[in-house]
Scaffold this active site. Sequence first.
Site, PDB file in Angstrom:
ATOM      1  N   LYS A   1       0.838  -1.255   0.018  1.00  0.00           N
ATOM      2  CA  LYS A   1       0.137  -0.175   0.013  1.00  0.00           C
ATOM      3  C   LYS A   1       0.854   1.046   0.045  1.00  0.00           C
ATOM      4  CE  LYS A   1       0.455   1.594   4.269  1.00  0.00           C
ATOM      5  NZ  LYS A   1       1.129   2.947   4.782  1.00  0.00           N
TER       6      LYS A   1
ATOM      7  N   PRO B   1      10.519  -5.002   1.982  1.00  0.00           N
ATOM      8  CA  PRO B   1      11.137  -4.632   3.167  1.00  0.00           C
ATOM      9  C   PRO B   1       9.992  -4.492   4.276  1.00  0.00           C
ATOM     10  CG  PRO B   1      11.112  -2.770   1.839  1.00  0.00           C
ATOM     11  CD  PRO B   1      10.556  -3.923   0.767  1.00  0.00           C
TER      12      PRO B   1
ATOM     13  N   ASP C   1      -3.804  -0.097   9.605  1.00  0.00           N
ATOM     14  CA  ASP C   1      -3.767  -0.174   8.066  1.00  0.00           C
ATOM     15  C   ASP C   1      -4.482  -1.419   7.586  1.00  0.00           C
ATOM     16  OD1 ASP C   1      -2.567   2.229   7.790  1.00  0.00           O
ATOM     17  OD2 ASP C   1      -0.479   1.424   7.547  1.00  0.00           O
TER      18      ASP C   1
HETATM   19  O1  C5P Z   1      -2.440   0.203  14.544  1.00  0.00           O
HETATM   20  P1  C5P Z   1      -0.973  -0.072  14.462  1.00  0.00           P
HETATM   21  O2  C5P Z   1      -0.731  -0.953  15.714  1.00  0.00           O
HETATM   22  O3  C5P Z   1      -0.375  -0.458  13.072  1.00  0.00           O
HETATM   23  O4  C5P Z   1      -0.102   1.105  14.872  1.00  0.00           O
HETATM   24  C1  C5P Z   1       1.335   1.325  15.397  1.00  0.00           C
HETATM   25  C2  C5P Z   1       1.607   2.660  16.205  1.00  0.00           C
HETATM   26  O5  C5P Z   1       1.518   3.496  15.452  1.00  0.00           O
HETATM   27  C3  C5P Z   1       0.611   2.890  17.233  1.00  0.00           C
HETATM   28  O6  C5P Z   1       0.780   2.105  18.463  1.00  0.00           O
HETATM   29  C4  C5P Z   1       0.823   4.171  17.305  1.00  0.00           C
HETATM   30  O7  C5P Z   1       1.784   4.741  18.206  1.00  0.00           O
HETATM   31  C5  C5P Z   1       0.933   4.692  15.949  1.00  0.00           C
HETATM   32  N1  C5P Z   1      -0.164   5.140  15.107  1.00  0.00           N
HETATM   33  C6  C5P Z   1      -0.826   6.391  15.548  1.00  0.00           C
HETATM   34  N2  C5P Z   1      -1.804   6.786  14.920  1.00  0.00           N
HETATM   35  C7  C5P Z   1      -2.442   6.242  13.952  1.00  0.00           C
HETATM   36  C8  C5P Z   1      -1.928   4.930  13.548  1.00  0.00           C
HETATM   37  C9  C5P Z   1      -0.904   4.511  14.211  1.00  0.00           C
HETATM   38  O8  C5P Z   1      -0.238   6.951  16.441  1.00  0.00           O
HETATM   39  N3  C5P Z   1      -3.468   7.030  13.371  1.00  0.00           N
END
Ligand code: C5P
Length: 288
Positions: A9, A94, A136
């Site tokens: 993506k 990657p 995502d």
């Molecule tokens: O949702 P995911 O586990 O992929 O997100 C990883 C980290 O990225 C979260 O713990 C957060 O710190 C950050 N994040 C965020 N805001 C978002 C998506 C991700 O702060 N909209």
Amino acid sequence: MIVEPAPAKLNLALHVRARRPDGYHELETLFAFVADGDVVTIEPAGAPGLTLTGPFAAGLSGEGDNLVLRAERLFRARVANGAPVAILLDKRLPVASGIGGGSADAAATLRALARLAAVPIDDPRLVDCAEALGSDVPACLLGRTALGRGRGEVLLPLDGLASLPALLVNPGVAVSTAAVFARWDGIDHGPIGAGDPLAAALAGRNDLEPPALALAPEIADVLALLQAQPGVTLARMSGSGATCFALFDSAANRAAAAQAVRRAHSWWCLETALAGRQGLSHGDSLAA
Ligand code: C5P
């Protein structure tokens, strides 16, 4: 055997609008997909477990809690509790690089398991699983051009994105998504414009570029090199980096740019194309 593509993506634009009390950030982002990525294969008759292949398999080896296995566990807990299966992950993207590799793998695993269990691809429980696996993953489950809001999981599908030649370049540094978000300056620079997705992307930005560049200065070199290539219509970092993408006016200019990148650096470089108007549809799944 079920073979399910897990395309990379791109965030054609990513506007960070606000910090949320739950630790996430309120976003507006234009999700798009490219024609290439990882591949998840399920072999119902094989020995249960995960086997990794591909150029980036080593980046995941030993990681007991791979998103693919978490997706499988969640699917069996929430959707259909079938027997454990053999899963092959061909890791071509990657790791931790802003193009959704792990999220795409998790989404492809959910799609493949749904096919195996004859669960409709639009079953809302699949979306619930995706939301629980990461911000995502719902976009990757949908697998088509979309405007994402919330933490990225509130999706509005968009039409009208052409299948443009694209080049993806990663300088070989893994950056932590949480660390990049934590360095966001807290200033809201406004929404993504309405209308044609490419025009909105061109007028937009990636608000995570400055904090990612502070953590991985090589990203500035990637962007400068991509921006200098003939025929570039847009060069930008994707997600929280460090992968950057460039869109080109022709396949010939994309090929010339790829050559220029490879001549100058040992960076990872993928010549591909935007998935275009339809994006990935369930019909792209291959059952053999
Ligand atoms: O949702 P995911 O586990 O992929 O997100 C990883 C980290 O990225 C979260 O713990 C957060 O710190 C950050 N994040 C965020 N805001 C978002 C998506 C991700 O702060 N909209």
